[in-house]
Write an enzyme that holds these catalytic residues in place. Structure first.
Site, mmCIF file in Angstrom:
data_model
loop_
_atom_site.group_PDB
_atom_site.id
_atom_site.type_symbol
_atom_site.label_atom_id
_atom_site.label_comp_id
_atom_site.label_asym_id
_atom_site.label_seq_id
_atom_site.Cartn_x
_atom_site.Cartn_y
_atom_site.Cartn_z
ATOM 1 N N ASN A 165 1.069 4.530 8.891
ATOM 2 C CA ASN A 165 1.966 4.627 7.958
ATOM 3 C C ASN A 165 2.412 6.179 8.324
ATOM 4 O O ASN A 165 3.924 6.397 8.162
ATOM 5 C CB ASN A 165 1.197 4.781 6.874
ATOM 6 N N TYR A 201 -13.615 3.309 4.375
ATOM 7 C CA TYR A 201 -14.421 2.200 4.133
ATOM 8 C C TYR A 201 -15.764 2.500 4.832
ATOM 9 O O TYR A 201 -16.060 3.248 5.807
ATOM 10 C CB TYR A 201 -13.814 0.898 5.018
ATOM 11 N N CYS A 254 0.879 -1.393 -0.139
ATOM 12 C CA CYS A 254 0.041 0.035 0.094
ATOM 13 C C CYS A 254 0.896 1.194 0.073
ATOM 14 O O CYS A 254 0.680 2.125 -0.905
ATOM 15 C CB CYS A 254 -0.883 0.050 1.142
#
Length: 264
Positions: A177, A209, A146
């Site tokens: 991240n 999401y 990703c």
């Protein structure tokens, strides 16, 4: 971490509904950038409590070139469990590409070691790049990268890093991240005798999401708190010698954790 809340708010206001690999559905925008001055504090999200232990152990695991979850499980980190096979293997994921990118002549390329050597030898180089996206091996990976590529930049004795993240799970993944690559920047700066500069996060498909919207809306009601400070053991001068005990997060105050399901 107003920058992070601004991203979340932007996607809530402008995101397009899209289907996705997991079947969950996302609200998504394409292309977004956040900048963090590392002199202003360590960019760990404060509007929900983050699991720093997992972030540190995962980064150390990447840097060792490991692709088996055994080390992570031994240290209570379960973030890769859903993707591992019965032997704990993930295929040629991040650590393998960072440390053992396969060369055409059958040898392997240690991108991280090469990066460190180049920063020290030619800090003005525009080739201070590490890629985890290897098209020849993507299909063999349990989960394609990703956070696919990062580049370092040296100016005025300061080291900055920019990450390109092709796929950004804003609620669960992005806080990890940001902290992970900010920490990597601090570590590389220390071993290269540089000061930390900026961490720049650039996202491709930036999405929430569909089953994270309620959690995102709750987080958007919270006021960011002052950023903590990350202290590194100043004795460590070898990037691959860092251990979990060499990091100390000082002054981290955060709102309560917000639980959300992982899309696999």
């Amino acid at each position: 971490m107003k920058q992070y809340l601004d991203l979340m708010r932007h996607v809530r206001e402008h995101g397009t509904f899209k289907s996705d690999r997991t079947g969950t559905g996302t609200y998504s925008v394409f292309g977004y950038q956040m900048r963090f001055d590392l002199a202003e504090g360590f960019p760990l999200v404060t509007t929900k409590k983050c699991h720093l232990k997992s972030i540190i152990h995962e980064l150390l695991w990447f840097l060792q070139g490991d692709t088996n979850i055994k080390y992570l499980k031994e240290n209570g980190v379960r973030i890769w469990d859903e993707w591992a096979d019965e032997n704990g293997e993930l295929g040629p994921v991040y650590g393998y590409q960072w440390r053992s990118w396969p060369a055409p002549n059958g040898e392997s390329i240690d991108q991280i070691a090469n990066l460190l050597a180049m920063i020290k030898k030619n800090p003005d180089s525009r080739r201070l790049i590490v890629s985890a996206w290897n098209p020849a091996l993507v299909e063999q990976m349990a989960l394609p990268p990703c956070h696919a590529l990062f580049q370092f930049y040296v100016a005025d004795g300061k080291l900055s890093c920019q990450l390109y993240q092709r796929s950004a799970d804003i609620f669960l993944g992005v806080p990890f991240n940001i902290a992970s690559y900010a920490l990597l920047t601090l570590m590389v700066a220390q071993v290269c005798d540089l000061e930390p500069g900026e961490f720049i996060w650039s996202g491709g498909d930036c999405h929430l999401y569909a089953n994270h919207l309620e959690q995102a809306d709750l987080q958007l009601t919270r006021e960011p708190l002052p950023l903590p400070t990350m202290k590194l053991n100043p004795e460590v001068k070898d990037l691959f010698a860092f251990r979990f005990e060499d990091f100390e997060l000082v002054g981290y105050e955060a709102h309560p954790h917000i639980k959300a399901p992982v899309a696999v």
